[in-house]
Design a protein around this motif. Structure first.
Motif, short mmCIF file in Angstrom:
data_model
loop_
_atom_site.label_atom_id
_atom_site.label_comp_id
_atom_site.label_asym_id
_atom_site.label_seq_id
_atom_site.Cartn_x
_atom_site.Cartn_y
_atom_site.Cartn_z
N ASP A 25 1.16 -1.68 -8.82
CA ASP A 25 2.09 -2.49 -8.03
C ASP A 25 1.38 -3.65 -7.34
O ASP A 25 1.96 -4.31 -6.46
CB ASP A 25 2.81 -1.63 -7.00
CG ASP A 25 1.87 -0.90 -6.04
OD1 ASP A 25 0.68 -1.27 -5.96
OD2 ASP A 25 2.32 0.05 -5.37
N ASN A 26 0.12 -3.90 -7.71
CA ASN A 26 -0.67 -5.01 -7.15
C ASN A 26 -0.88 -4.88 -5.65
O ASN A 26 -1.08 -5.87 -4.95
CB ASN A 26 -0.01 -6.37 -7.47
CG ASN A 26 0.06 -6.65 -8.95
OD1 ASN A 26 -0.91 -6.42 -9.67
ND2 ASN A 26 1.20 -7.13 -9.41
N ASN A 27 -0.85 -3.64 -5.16
CA ASN A 27 -1.11 -3.38 -3.74
C ASN A 27 -1.96 -2.13 -3.60
O ASN A 27 -1.60 -1.07 -4.11
CB ASN A 27 0.21 -3.18 -2.99
CG ASN A 27 1.02 -4.44 -2.84
OD1 ASN A 27 0.70 -5.31 -2.04
ND2 ASN A 27 2.08 -4.56 -3.63
N GLY A 28 -3.07 -2.25 -2.89
CA GLY A 28 -3.90 -1.08 -2.62
C GLY A 28 -4.77 -0.67 -3.78
O GLY A 28 -4.80 -1.29 -4.85
N GLY A 29 -5.52 0.44 -3.56
CA GLY A 29 -6.55 0.86 -4.50
C GLY A 29 -6.14 1.90 -5.51
O GLY A 29 -6.94 2.24 -6.40
N CYS A 30 -4.94 2.47 -5.42
CA CYS A 30 -4.50 3.48 -6.36
C CYS A 30 -4.42 2.90 -7.77
O CYS A 30 -3.88 1.81 -7.97
CB CYS A 30 -3.15 4.05 -5.93
SG CYS A 30 -2.46 5.28 -7.06
N ALA A 31 -4.96 3.66 -8.76
CA ALA A 31 -4.95 3.20 -10.15
C ALA A 31 -4.74 4.39 -11.08
O ALA A 31 -4.80 5.54 -10.67
CB ALA A 31 -6.26 2.48 -10.48
N THR A 32 -4.49 4.08 -12.33
CA THR A 32 -4.34 5.13 -13.33
C THR A 32 -5.69 5.39 -14.00
O THR A 32 -6.55 4.50 -14.04
CB THR A 32 -3.31 4.71 -14.39
OG1 THR A 32 -3.71 3.47 -14.98
CG2 THR A 32 -1.93 4.56 -13.76
N TYR A 48 11.17 1.03 2.45
CA TYR A 48 11.35 0.29 1.20
C TYR A 48 10.12 -0.55 0.85
O TYR A 48 9.53 -0.38 -0.22
CB TYR A 48 12.58 -0.61 1.26
CG TYR A 48 12.78 -1.37 -0.04
CD1 TYR A 48 13.30 -0.72 -1.16
CD2 TYR A 48 12.41 -2.71 -0.16
CE1 TYR A 48 13.44 -1.39 -2.37
CE2 TYR A 48 12.55 -3.38 -1.36
CZ TYR A 48 13.07 -2.72 -2.46
OH TYR A 48 13.20 -3.38 -3.66
N ASP A 49 9.72 -1.44 1.72
CA ASP A 49 8.68 -2.41 1.38
C ASP A 49 7.31 -1.74 1.23
O ASP A 49 6.52 -2.14 0.37
CB ASP A 49 8.61 -3.50 2.45
CG ASP A 49 7.66 -4.63 2.08
OD1 ASP A 49 7.52 -4.91 0.87
OD2 ASP A 49 7.05 -5.23 2.97
N HIS A 50 7.03 -0.73 2.06
CA HIS A 50 5.69 -0.18 2.03
C HIS A 50 5.58 1.18 1.34
O HIS A 50 4.65 1.42 0.57
CB HIS A 50 5.11 -0.12 3.45
CG HIS A 50 4.77 -1.47 3.98
ND1 HIS A 50 5.69 -2.29 4.59
CD2 HIS A 50 3.61 -2.18 3.94
CE1 HIS A 50 5.11 -3.44 4.92
NE2 HIS A 50 3.85 -3.40 4.53
N LEU A 51 6.52 2.08 1.56
CA LEU A 51 6.47 3.37 0.86
C LEU A 51 6.94 3.22 -0.59
O LEU A 51 6.20 3.49 -1.53
CB LEU A 51 7.32 4.41 1.60
CG LEU A 51 7.48 5.76 0.89
CD1 LEU A 51 6.13 6.42 0.66
CD2 LEU A 51 8.40 6.68 1.68
N TYR A 52 8.19 2.77 -0.79
CA TYR A 52 8.76 2.73 -2.13
C TYR A 52 8.12 1.64 -2.99
O TYR A 52 7.81 1.86 -4.17
CB TYR A 52 10.27 2.51 -2.05
CG TYR A 52 10.95 2.56 -3.39
CD1 TYR A 52 11.26 3.77 -3.99
CD2 TYR A 52 11.28 1.38 -4.07
CE1 TYR A 52 11.88 3.82 -5.24
CE2 TYR A 52 11.90 1.42 -5.31
CZ TYR A 52 12.20 2.64 -5.89
OH TYR A 52 12.80 2.68 -7.13
N THR A 53 7.92 0.45 -2.45
CA THR A 53 7.42 -0.67 -3.23
C THR A 53 5.90 -0.64 -3.41
O THR A 53 5.39 -0.86 -4.51
CB THR A 53 7.84 -2.01 -2.58
OG1 THR A 53 9.26 -2.04 -2.48
CG2 THR A 53 7.37 -3.19 -3.41
N ARG A 54 5.17 -0.33 -2.33
CA ARG A 54 3.71 -0.41 -2.40
C ARG A 54 3.03 0.96 -2.45
O ARG A 54 1.85 1.04 -2.81
CB ARG A 54 3.16 -1.17 -1.18
CG ARG A 54 3.83 -2.49 -0.92
CD ARG A 54 3.13 -3.26 0.17
NE ARG A 54 3.98 -4.27 0.76
CZ ARG A 54 3.56 -5.23 1.58
NH1 ARG A 54 2.28 -5.31 1.88
NH2 ARG A 54 4.41 -6.10 2.09
N GLY A 55 3.73 2.01 -2.04
CA GLY A 55 3.13 3.34 -2.07
C GLY A 55 2.22 3.64 -0.90
O GLY A 55 1.38 4.55 -0.97
#
Length: 473
Positions: free
Chosen positions: A207-214, A289-296
């Motif tokens: 989602d182009n936000n933060g360090g989480c990746a696959t 919405y903006d931070h949990l759902y959209t950015r995680g």
């Protein structure tokens, strides 16, 4: 005629006089001028027919007077709009008319809020309290393929498990009011007029936000959000209800806290202002919405709430900011039959609702036996309440097109469009909560004292060392 007009205008300009004699004088000159000019338009003739008046952005006595004046101007008469409004609500003077109309607007505003957000808090009060403190499955789950064995289909997928947030954003948050949960300790004492969330982890990739990746099981176990602030210290006494201890503190010197993301919003000190009335919408947007759902973004700074009034949050250098841009209309309805024109408020099923069997409100409409009587209390799926709470046919749902009326006059909600935008702050400093609050002060919507109090939490970039020293003294 010119002398009469000059005197009448002089009377109208003395706005601080609210006495009946003044009103009677204005009415007398109005009737005289109307008769002499041949228009023969009187207050009674204006009020002898039904009419609707739509006003923009503000429901108030002043907006009604303006709308009435426009209607009068279209007749070519010299009637006084305040005199007409007095007769519309049965008031004896302008002060009484002002109070009556403003009270109607206040009542209508309270009825117009959708109950989804606060209702959700009340039904799942403990769960939502824990969410705003950084807990529950919403903060703790991570997408995985290991729950049912190696290479099984992924579970705990944020976009699937929390799709109710997307439904609320698309169907409610932008076009209906959402009550602010000021019955929860995180938000019950926001005396400054601002709230904020701070997150320390990211649970969603791509989602182009933060360090989480696959792949998630390798690269999204304990990843950071995008860093936009420095945590100076946490004073656990600021919010005992979230820290669950009566005191204690944690100090973070030299950016030792790791990456953290803070985002907040502020509102007008006047409760009737749109950004104050719809602050519940902003809380939903920023936190869910903006931070949990959209950015995680998830999890709280230890010892503090994840979201709360600014004065209960960690002391940090700065915070991003979202402002509301609101466009709304209200409709005043005048009816000669004394009905006030106010129909009963209508009910709307909770958008996107489904029960534990996957059935929506339509099933309960079509299958009333057994329907609500047998299955209405079944709870719960997708973050929704029971059918008895979410479906109009079962006695739930939400009120829309709320209205209030006095005598022949009523007012109801018209259209509402809420946009969530990056804050435009003072001195060109945008997307910054402290700068946006400063702008509210400059515009007379907040106080300098509250700005000073806000800056005890948002201490400024590179000012953590001084803030820590002051705290430890």
């Amino acid at each position: 005629d010119d002398k009469l007009m000059t005197y009448r205008r002089a009377l109208r300009e003395v706005d601080h006089i609210e006495s009946s004699p003044k009103a009677e004088l204005i009415d007398t000159f109005t009737k005289l001028l109307s008769t002499r000019s041949g228009t023969a338009v009187t207050i009674q003739s204006i009020l002898d027919e039904d009419f609707d008046l739509e006003v923009e952005d503000e429901c108030s006595y002043d907006s009604l007077v303006y709308a009435v004046q426009c209607r009068i101007d279209n007749t070519g008469s010299n009637l006084n709009a305040k005199a007409v409004v007095r007769d519309m609500v049965g008031a004896t003077n302008n002060s009484q008319a002002r109070q009556t109309v403003n009270n109607m607007c206040g009542q209508m505003a309270q009825e117009s809020y959708a109950n989804e957000f606060k209702h959700y808090n009340q039904e799942y009060r403990q769960e939502m309290k824990e969410y705003f403190d950084g807990g529950t499955y919403m903060n703790e789950d991570r997408q995985t393929k290991l729950e049912y064995g190696q290479n099984s289909p992924p579970t705990k997928v944020l976009k699937d498990d929390l799709k109710f947030i997307n439904n609320m954003y698309n169907n409610i948050a932008q076009e209906r009011g959402m009550e602010f949960p000021d019955d929860m300790t995180n938000f019950e004492n926001c005396e400054i007029g601002a709230a904020m969330c701070c997150w320390i982890q990211d649970r969603q990739a791509n989602d182009n936000n933060g360090g989480c990746a696959t792949p998630y099981d390798e690269n999204c176990v304990d990843e950071d959000p995008a860093d936009n602030t420095d945590i100076c210290y946490v004073d656990m006494e600021r919010d005992i209800g979230s820290s669950h201890v009566p005191g204690g503190f944690a100090v973070f010197e030299g950016e030792s806290e790791g990456d953290t993301h803070c985002h907040g919003f502020a509102w007008d000190a006047a409760e009737e202002d749109a950004i104050a009335r719809y602050k519940g919408n902003n809380l939903f947007y920023v936190s869910m919405y903006d931070h949990l759902y959209t950015r995680g973004y998830v999890r709280a700074v230890p010892g503090s709430p994840m979201c709360g009034c600014v004065e209960q949050m960690p002391v940090v250098s700065r915070s991003d900011c979202t402002q509301l841009d609101v466009q709304e209309t209200f409709v005043f309805k005048y009816r000669t039959d004394g009905s006030g024109g106010g129909g009963s408020a209508s009910c709307q099923d909770t958008p996107g609702f489904y029960d534990t069997y996957g059935d929506g409100c339509d099933w309960y409409n079509d299958d009333s036996d057994p329907g609500c009587q047998i299955w209405g209390d079944i709870c719960c799926a997708g973050g929704f309440g029971s059918p008895n709470e979410e479906c109009c046919y079962c006695g739930g749902g939400t009120t829309v097109n709320a209205n209030a009326e006095v005598g022949n006059l009523s007012v109801e909600t018209g259209s509402l469009n809420i946009q969530f935008n990056s804050c435009q702050g003072a001195n060109g400093n945008n997307n910054d909560l402290a700068a946006y609050f400063e702008r509210l002060v400059d515009e007379g919507k907040q106080s300098a004292n509250n700005l000073e109090a806000l800056e005890e939490t948002l201490v400024g970039v590179d000012n953590c060392d001084d803030a820590i020293d002051d705290f430890l003294e």
